[in-house]
Design an enzyme around this catalytic site. Sequence first.
Site, short mmCIF file in Angstrom:
data_model
loop_
_atom_site.label_atom_id
_atom_site.label_comp_id
_atom_site.label_asym_id
_atom_site.label_seq_id
_atom_site.Cartn_x
_atom_site.Cartn_y
_atom_site.Cartn_z
N ARG A 43 82.05 -16.22 -56.58
CA ARG A 43 80.72 -16.78 -56.34
C ARG A 43 80.78 -18.30 -56.18
NH1 ARG A 43 76.18 -17.59 -60.20
NH2 ARG A 43 74.35 -17.90 -58.90
N HIS A 47 79.34 -20.18 -52.94
CA HIS A 47 78.24 -21.15 -53.00
C HIS A 47 78.70 -22.55 -52.59
CE1 HIS A 47 74.84 -19.03 -55.41
NE2 HIS A 47 75.40 -18.23 -54.53
N TRP A 187 76.29 -4.10 -59.78
CA TRP A 187 76.02 -3.27 -58.60
C TRP A 187 76.87 -1.99 -58.63
CZ3 TRP A 187 76.32 -8.60 -58.46
CH2 TRP A 187 75.24 -9.29 -57.92
#
Length: 278
Positions: A43, A47, A187
Site C-alpha cells: 500500500r 500510494h 477481502w
Amino acid sequence: GPPALVTSKPSTPGDYAAVRQSIAALLDDGDYDDGSYGPVLVRLAWHASGTYAKKDGSGGSNGATMRFAPECEWGANAGLAVARKLLEPVKAAHPWISYADLWTLAGVVAIEEMGGPTIPWRAGRSDAPDGSKIVPDGRLPDAKQGAKHLREVFGRMGFDDKDIVALSGAHTLGRCHTDRSGFSGPWTNAPTTFSNLYFQELLNNKWVVKKWDGPLQYEDTKSQSLMMLPSDLALLSDRSFKKYVTQYAKDEEAFFKDFAVAFSKLLELGVPFPAKSA
Ligand code: CCH
C-alpha cells in the site's frame, strides 16, 4: 519485529540484492495484523506512486514526498507511517538507496515474498529536499465511489479498464483498519498470500450491506467475515470491468502477468529514467 540482525549488514552502493534481503527479513511478525507487514508495504508503494498525473507529469513515486506534511497527513495515507518506519532500519543499513527507490522496491519484494509474480523494477528515483512538489490532496481513489471515479483517477495516470481491474487485485492482500480508513476487515481469508482469490471471492459470494456504525461497506452472506468496499463492487456492476474480474478469477496466470506489468508501470510513473540507448 526485531529486524536489526539482518539489516545491520553494510552494503555496497548499488547492491539492490542486499536491500531486497533486508526488506524480506522484516516482513514476518506474528504480532502484527495477519502476521506480515507485506500488505502495508504494498500500500505504501501504491500510494507513493498513485498521485501521478500524466498531463503535467506531477506526482508519482519520484521524490518520496510522503515524508513531508501535508502528504503524510492526508486521510488516504493514514496508517502508512507504520510502513515508512518499518523501512528506516533498511535505509540506515543501505544509506545509498533513495527513499523513493526503497519504498517502491519494498512493495515489489513484499509481493514476490508473498507468492506473487516477479515485478520488473529498476532504480533511478531521487528524494525531493522538501515538500514543495507535493500535489493537491484528493488524487488517490475514494472507496465510497464507483466506476466513473475509478476511470477518472486511474485514467489520469494513463491506465485503462484492464489495468484498473488487475491493480485492484492487490486487495487480495491485507485488510481495512477502522483506525486508518474507517473500514473494517479483509477481502480474503489468505491476506498474506498474493493470489487471484480476491476475484474469486468478489464473483462467487453474495455481497450485502454490512449493518454497523461505520461507513458503507459490504459483507459476504456466507461467512460474514469478508468485506468489499463500494469501489470493489464497482468492478462487478460495470460490464467492462466485470469481464476482467471473470477472466482473472479463472486464470491466475493471466492476473499475475497483467498485474506485474501494471504495477511496474505504476511504480515508474513520472520517474526520469535515463533514455534507453539503442
Ligand atoms: Fe487499496 N485500500 N484501494 N489498493 N489497498 C485499502 C487497503 C489496501 C482503495 C482503498 C483502500 C488499490 C486500490 C484501491 C492495497 C493495495 C491497493 C484500504 C484500507 C482502503 C480503504 C486501508 C486501511 O484501513 O488500512 C481504493 C478505493 C482503491 C481504488 O482502486 C491498489 C491499486 C492497490 C495496489 C496495487 C493494499 C495492499 C491494502 C491493504 C493494506 C493493509 O495494511 O493491509
